[in-house]
Design a protein around this motif. Sequence first.
Motif, short mmCIF file in Angstrom:
data_model
loop_
_atom_site.label_atom_id
_atom_site.label_comp_id
_atom_site.label_asym_id
_atom_site.label_seq_id
_atom_site.Cartn_x
_atom_site.Cartn_y
_atom_site.Cartn_z
N UNK A 35 80.77 -45.59 -71.92
CA UNK A 35 80.14 -45.25 -70.64
C UNK A 35 79.47 -43.88 -70.73
N UNK A 36 78.37 -43.73 -70.00
CA UNK A 36 77.62 -42.47 -69.99
C UNK A 36 77.49 -41.99 -68.54
N UNK A 37 77.20 -40.72 -68.42
CA UNK A 37 77.01 -40.12 -67.09
C UNK A 37 75.63 -40.48 -66.55
N UNK A 38 75.47 -40.38 -65.26
CA UNK A 38 74.18 -40.64 -64.62
C UNK A 38 73.18 -39.58 -65.08
N UNK A 39 71.91 -39.96 -65.24
CA UNK A 39 70.91 -38.99 -65.72
C UNK A 39 70.57 -37.96 -64.65
N UNK A 40 70.33 -36.75 -65.10
CA UNK A 40 69.86 -35.68 -64.22
C UNK A 40 68.46 -35.29 -64.69
N UNK A 41 67.47 -35.59 -63.87
CA UNK A 41 66.08 -35.31 -64.23
C UNK A 41 65.60 -34.06 -63.53
N UNK A 42 64.79 -33.28 -64.23
CA UNK A 42 64.22 -32.10 -63.60
C UNK A 42 62.93 -32.47 -62.87
N UNK A 43 62.29 -31.47 -62.25
CA UNK A 43 61.10 -31.73 -61.43
C UNK A 43 59.95 -32.32 -62.24
N UNK A 44 59.75 -31.84 -63.46
CA UNK A 44 58.65 -32.32 -64.28
C UNK A 44 58.85 -33.79 -64.65
N UNK A 45 60.05 -34.18 -64.99
CA UNK A 45 60.33 -35.58 -65.33
C UNK A 45 60.18 -36.48 -64.11
N UNK A 46 60.63 -36.01 -62.95
CA UNK A 46 60.46 -36.79 -61.72
C UNK A 46 58.98 -36.95 -61.38
N UNK A 47 58.20 -35.91 -61.60
CA UNK A 47 56.77 -36.00 -61.32
C UNK A 47 56.10 -37.00 -62.26
N UNK A 48 56.50 -36.99 -63.55
CA UNK A 48 55.94 -37.94 -64.50
C UNK A 48 56.32 -39.38 -64.13
N UNK A 49 57.57 -39.59 -63.70
CA UNK A 49 57.98 -40.92 -63.25
C UNK A 49 57.15 -41.36 -62.04
N UNK A 50 56.87 -40.43 -61.14
CA UNK A 50 56.08 -40.74 -59.96
C UNK A 50 54.66 -41.14 -60.30
N UNK A 51 54.06 -40.45 -61.27
CA UNK A 51 52.70 -40.77 -61.68
C UNK A 51 52.64 -42.17 -62.29
N UNK A 52 53.58 -42.46 -63.17
CA UNK A 52 53.60 -43.78 -63.82
C UNK A 52 53.87 -44.87 -62.79
N UNK A 53 54.77 -44.60 -61.84
CA UNK A 53 55.09 -45.59 -60.81
C UNK A 53 53.88 -45.86 -59.92
N UNK A 54 53.15 -44.84 -59.55
CA UNK A 54 51.98 -45.05 -58.70
C UNK A 54 50.85 -45.77 -59.43
N UNK A 55 50.69 -45.51 -60.75
CA UNK A 55 49.71 -46.26 -61.53
C UNK A 55 50.07 -47.75 -61.59
#
Length: 113
Positions: A35-55
Amino acid sequence: MSEYLKRGNLLWEGSRMMLPEHKQAIRAQNEQEKRVEAPLLDEQELEELGIIAMESLSYALPVHVVYWEDGYYRKLIATVERVDEQQKRVTFRVSEECSMPINIRSLKSMERI
């Protein structure tokens, strides 16, 4: 002393056994260690996820998603169907009849295919 008794621990080798309860406990412990811990993403990673999601949402592009669920990372290939900022969820369209909502905090990575 006979040769049979000089073999060391082999004298008692036939009396070793594993009970089904022992095997089950060992398997459970091995699963717990994976088992692994839940991921903790910083602001830059969240922004990159948002860009890919919106595309993916705008152009119906498939993405490769890695997300955390119950202590394990799961993989998914889907398109983004909806981004709900109030509930902080992204809904992915896996197939024609199946969609899957995933919490934004559970996302580990998202890549274009």
